[in-house]
Design a protein around this motif. Sequence first.
Motif, short mmCIF file in Angstrom:
data_model
loop_
_atom_site.label_atom_id
_atom_site.label_comp_id
_atom_site.label_asym_id
_atom_site.label_seq_id
_atom_site.Cartn_x
_atom_site.Cartn_y
_atom_site.Cartn_z
N TYR A 1 0.88 -1.12 0.02
CA TYR A 1 0.03 0.06 0.22
C TYR A 1 0.97 1.72 0.15
CZ TYR A 1 -2.93 4.15 1.60
OH TYR A 1 -3.39 5.22 2.29
N PHE A 2 2.19 0.78 0.84
CA PHE A 2 2.84 1.95 0.74
C PHE A 2 3.46 2.60 -0.57
CE2 PHE A 2 2.68 1.84 6.06
CZ PHE A 2 2.58 2.46 5.97
N SER A 3 3.49 1.72 -1.12
CA SER A 3 3.94 1.38 -2.59
C SER A 3 3.71 2.26 -3.95
CB SER A 3 4.95 0.20 -3.01
OG SER A 3 5.94 -0.36 -2.49
N VAL A 4 1.89 1.84 -4.08
CA VAL A 4 1.29 2.83 -4.64
C VAL A 4 1.31 4.20 -3.92
CG1 VAL A 4 -1.28 3.30 -4.51
CG2 VAL A 4 -0.32 -0.05 -4.14
N ARG A 5 0.90 4.52 -2.68
CA ARG A 5 1.45 6.21 -2.27
C ARG A 5 2.07 6.79 -2.94
NH1 ARG A 5 3.54 6.15 3.57
NH2 ARG A 5 4.87 5.98 2.40
N ASP A 6 3.54 6.08 -2.96
CA ASP A 6 4.61 7.10 -2.85
C ASP A 6 4.21 6.77 -4.06
OD1 ASP A 6 5.91 6.03 -0.80
OD2 ASP A 6 6.61 5.03 -0.93
N ALA A 7 4.74 5.62 -4.83
CA ALA A 7 4.61 6.00 -7.00
C ALA A 7 3.26 7.57 -7.20
CB ALA A 7 3.49 5.00 -7.53
N LEU A 8 1.82 7.56 -6.59
CA LEU A 8 1.44 8.29 -6.69
C LEU A 8 2.26 9.95 -6.38
CD1 LEU A 8 -2.42 7.12 -5.39
CD2 LEU A 8 -0.91 7.38 -8.04
N VAL A 9 2.82 9.38 -5.19
CA VAL A 9 3.64 11.17 -5.33
C VAL A 9 4.43 11.35 -6.01
CG1 VAL A 9 5.67 11.94 -3.51
CG2 VAL A 9 4.35 10.33 -2.58
N GLU A 10 4.98 10.25 -6.96
CA GLU A 10 6.18 10.60 -7.96
C GLU A 10 5.51 10.48 -9.03
OE1 GLU A 10 9.30 11.02 -8.01
OE2 GLU A 10 9.81 10.45 -6.33
N TRP A 11 3.54 10.64 -9.17
CA TRP A 11 2.90 10.73 -10.66
C TRP A 11 2.94 9.66 -11.25
CZ3 TRP A 11 -0.56 14.55 -12.19
CH2 TRP A 11 -0.73 15.70 -11.10
N ASP A 12 3.85 8.39 -10.89
CA ASP A 12 4.13 6.78 -12.08
C ASP A 12 2.77 6.25 -11.72
OD1 ASP A 12 5.74 5.34 -12.78
OD2 ASP A 12 7.39 4.93 -11.95
N SER A 13 2.53 5.80 -13.00
CA SER A 13 1.23 5.01 -13.06
C SER A 13 1.42 3.68 -13.10
CB SER A 13 0.43 5.72 -14.25
OG SER A 13 -0.70 6.87 -13.86
N ALA A 14 2.47 3.55 -14.04
CA ALA A 14 2.94 2.20 -13.96
C ALA A 14 3.66 1.79 -12.58
CB ALA A 14 3.83 1.90 -14.97
N LYS A 15 4.28 1.99 -12.15
CA LYS A 15 5.00 1.61 -10.41
C LYS A 15 3.01 1.67 -9.37
CE LYS A 15 10.01 2.46 -10.00
NZ LYS A 15 10.84 3.78 -9.68
N ALA A 16 2.62 2.68 -9.56
CA ALA A 16 1.46 2.36 -9.19
C ALA A 16 0.91 1.31 -8.75
CB ALA A 16 0.66 3.52 -9.34
N ASP A 17 0.61 0.85 -10.79
CA ASP A 17 -0.63 -0.93 -11.13
C ASP A 17 0.63 -1.58 -9.90
OD1 ASP A 17 -1.93 1.26 -11.93
OD2 ASP A 17 -1.57 0.53 -14.03
N GLU A 18 1.47 -1.27 -10.40
CA GLU A 18 2.53 -2.94 -10.26
C GLU A 18 2.06 -2.54 -8.17
OE1 GLU A 18 6.69 -2.35 -10.80
OE2 GLU A 18 6.15 -1.91 -13.37
N ALA A 19 2.29 -1.94 -7.99
CA ALA A 19 2.07 -1.99 -6.20
C ALA A 19 0.91 -2.50 -5.58
CB ALA A 19 2.27 -1.22 -5.48
N ALA A 20 -0.25 -1.84 -6.97
CA ALA A 20 -1.70 -1.82 -6.47
C ALA A 20 -1.92 -3.36 -6.76
CB ALA A 20 -2.72 -1.32 -7.37
N SER A 21 -1.13 -4.48 -7.86
CA SER A 21 -1.46 -6.04 -8.32
C SER A 21 -1.33 -6.37 -7.29
CB SER A 21 -0.52 -5.92 -9.68
OG SER A 21 -1.30 -5.54 -10.61
N GLN A 22 0.14 -6.29 -6.28
CA GLN A 22 0.54 -6.61 -4.92
C GLN A 22 -0.50 -6.26 -4.00
OE1 GLN A 22 2.83 -8.59 -4.86
NE2 GLN A 22 3.05 -8.61 -6.78
N VAL A 23 -0.90 -5.12 -3.82
CA VAL A 23 -1.59 -5.14 -3.15
C VAL A 23 -2.87 -6.51 -2.62
CG1 VAL A 23 -3.88 -3.24 -2.09
CG2 VAL A 23 -1.52 -2.57 -2.11
N SER A 24 -3.78 -6.55 -4.10
CA SER A 24 -4.80 -7.21 -4.08
C SER A 24 -4.43 -7.94 -3.55
CB SER A 24 -4.92 -7.49 -5.56
OG SER A 24 -6.26 -8.49 -6.47
#
Length: 203
Positions: free
Chosen positions: A57-80
Amino acid sequence: MRKIILLIVIFIVAGLLVYKLLADRKPETGQTPDRALRISKNTSGFDSAFAGLMTEYFSVRDALVEWDSAKADEAASQVSAKAENLPLQLLKADSSIIMTAKSLAASIDAEARGFVGEAGIAGRRHSFDMLTGELYDLVRTVQYDGEKIYHIKCPMAFGDSVEGYWLSNTAQIINPYMGKKHPSYGAKMLGCGQVMDSLDFGK
């Protein structure tokens, strides 16, 4: 007249005796008072798995801070994946708490899957806000005691007056709704936010 007074005295004494007998009466065997739901300290196995969920979850948050959709998607898949496989059977809790936790974990799983399909960074931030609410409720339900968790508000996450929330394991404000590359503010609003709650079940 004396007989009447005597009868009154007898009734009064009898009434006091009945009252004392009822007051001293013990509850029947097998009857126990209702107890509030209680949860004991979690097992190390459960805390380890939950820590993995929080890390993603923190990885999703950090990716959004960086405006990095690809990394946010990767982390969200791991959250799932982490939410789907959360070992709730290791949770030391009442059955009603476990059922609530299962429902919230399923909602987190579904929201994280939906995150990946959102359009653009704005859609992902709306999904992130929903994900945050569900995870905040889950942390409180299972009383996760692996680390202190802060619940933080951005007062203008979706416009000037629509708030959004995120979770952090520090009180430092790094706003995932504003981020470092906001088209209107750049990184100026990165520190915008307010800690609304802190959860520390490990005390």
